[in-house]
Scaffold this active site. Structure first.
Site, PDB file in Angstrom:
ATOM      1  CG  ASP A   8     103.101 -26.766  25.689  1.00  0.00           C
ATOM      2  OD1 ASP A   8     103.269 -25.572  25.371  1.00  0.00           O
ATOM      3  OD2 ASP A   8     103.332 -27.720  24.922  1.00  0.00           O
ATOM      4  CG  HIS A  38     107.972 -26.032  23.364  1.00  0.00           C
ATOM      5  ND1 HIS A  38     107.553 -26.507  24.587  1.00  0.00           N
ATOM      6  CD2 HIS A  38     106.878 -25.461  22.801  1.00  0.00           C
ATOM      7  CE1 HIS A  38     106.268 -26.241  24.745  1.00  0.00           C
ATOM      8  NE2 HIS A  38     105.827 -25.597  23.679  1.00  0.00           N
TER       9      HIS A  38
HETATM   10  O1  AKG Z   1     104.133 -24.161  16.683  1.00  0.00           O
HETATM   11  C1  AKG Z   1     105.078 -24.669  17.288  1.00  0.00           C
HETATM   12  O2  AKG Z   1     106.158 -24.938  16.775  1.00  0.00           O
HETATM   13  C2  AKG Z   1     104.939 -24.983  18.762  1.00  0.00           C
HETATM   14  C3  AKG Z   1     103.916 -24.129  19.395  1.00  0.00           C
HETATM   15  C4  AKG Z   1     103.784 -24.398  20.852  1.00  0.00           C
HETATM   16  O3  AKG Z   1     104.386 -23.772  21.675  1.00  0.00           O
HETATM   17  C5  AKG Z   1     102.896 -25.481  21.268  1.00  0.00           C
HETATM   18  O4  AKG Z   1     102.247 -26.080  20.422  1.00  0.00           O
HETATM   19  O5  AKG Z   1     102.850 -25.748  22.475  1.00  0.00           O
HETATM   20 FE   FE2 Z   2     103.987 -24.604  23.653  1.00  0.00          FE
END
Ligand code: AKG
Ligand code: FE2
Length: 261
Positions: free
Chosen positions: A95, A237
Site C-alpha cells: 500500500d 497483496h
Molecule cells: O479489498 C481487499 O481485499 C484489499 C484491498 C486493498 O488493496 C487494500 O485495502 O489495500
Molecule cells: Fe492495497
C-alpha cells in the site's frame, strides 16, 4: 488463543481471542506472530469502528486519508465492491509505496461478504528475495526505485504528472526483524533510480513475475466478522474481483510506517 497457519509462507489465523480485550503481553505475542507470518486473521470479531481504531492504535498512529474516511470516523475507509466497474485494488501491490513513509500495516474488517469469491491474496516478499541467487541479490541490493501514483491518478481522472512519488530501496530491511524483502510492485514502481523507464522495464518485469510465484502465496476467503491485517513491509497483496455483483463491504484502516531502508 489458538493459532492455525494459512500456508507455510504467509498467514496465521488466530482463534479464541477478542481483540477488544487484550493486554500488553498478548499484544506482544500477536506482534511476534505478525512479524513471523506477515498476515493475521481474527475470525468472529464484533467491532464498532472505534474498536477497530483502538486495536489499530496498538500498532501505531493511524493514517488519515485526505478524502475517503467515514464522516464519524475519518481514520476508517469503507470499501464497497457492489457493482464496481473497475477494482482499483485488483493488482499486486504494497500500500501507498508512492509515499515517502508508506503505512506499515493495513487492517480490514468484513461487514458484508460475498457467497463466493472476493478473496484477498498475499505473497511473501522475504521468501521472494531469499529465492534469488547470491549474484542477483548482490545486484538488486544496490538498486533504488521510483514509485508513483500515476496509474491511480489516471484512473481518477487527475493529472498523472502531479501524482505523489517516492524513491525506495528495491530490497528493504524490516525495521523490527532485520529481514530483507523485495519491495517493488507493478502498480506503483515506474523505474529504477538513475535508470530510464526503457532500461528498467525488463528487469522490473522479471521481479514482478518472480515476486508472485504461487509457492510464496496464501489467500484469505472472507467471512463476516473477520478482521485481517497484513504487513506492507514484507508482503504484496491482491484483491481478487471474482464475486460478480455480490456485495462486499469492508472497513479499512492503516497504521503509519517507517521510511523504508
Ligand atoms: O479489498 C481487499 O481485499 C484489499 C484491498 C486493498 O488493496 C487494500 O485495502 O489495500
Ligand atoms: Fe492495497
Amino acid at each position: 488463543m489458538k493459532v492455525r497457519r494459512l500456508t507455510a509462507p504467509v498467514g496465521a489465523v488466530i482463534e479464541d481471542i477478542d481483540v477488544r480485550k487484550i493486554d500488553q503481553e498478548t499484544w506482544a505475542e500477536l506482534n511476534r506472530l505478525f512479524c513471523a507470518h506477515h498476515v493475521l486473521v481474527f475470525p468472529g470479531q464484533v467491532l464498532e469502528p472505534e474498536d477497530q481504531m483502538a486495536f489499530g492504535r496498538r500498532w501505531g498512529s493511524l493514517v488519515r486519508h485526505p478524502y475517503a474516511g467515514l464522516d464519524a470516523c475519518p481514520d476508517i475507509i469503507e470499501l464497497r465492491n457492489r457493482g464496481k466497474r473497475k477494482d482499483v485494488n485488483q493488482h499486486w501491490h504494497s500500500d501507498m509505496t508512492y509515499n515517502t513513509a508508506p503505512p506499515k500495516l493495513t487492517m480490514l474488517y468484513a461487514l458484508e461478504t460475498p457467497e463466493f469469491g472476493g478473496d484477498t491474496a498475499f505473497a511473501n516478499q522475504e521468501l521472494a528475495y531469499e529465492a534469488l541467487s547470491d549474484g542477483f541479490k548482490g545486484m538488486v541490493d544496490q538498486l533504488r526505485a521510483i514509485h508513483t501514483a500515476e496509474g491511480l491518478a489516471s484512473l481518477y481522472g487527475e493529472d498523472p504528472a502531479s501524482a505523489p512519488r517516492a524513491e525506495h530501496p528495491v530490497v528493504r530491511v524490516h525495521d523490527e526483524t532485520g529481514r530483507r524483502a523485495l519491495y517493488v510492485c507493478r502498480a506503483f514502481t515506474r523505474r529504477f533510480a538513475d535508470w530510464s523507464r526503457e532500461e528498467s522495464v525488463s528487469l522490473l518485469d522479471y521481479l514482478y513475475q518472480h515476486s508472485i510465484r504461487p509457492e510464496f502465496q496464501a489467500r484469505h476467503t472472507w467471512k463476516v466478522g473477520d478482521l485481517a491485517m497484513w504487513d506492507n513491509r514484507s508482503v504484496l497483496h491482491f484483491a481478487v474481483h471474482d464475486h460478480a455483483d455480490q456485495s462486499r463491504v469492508i472497513h479499512r484502516l492503516q497504521v503509519e510506517g517507517p521510511v523504508p531502508a
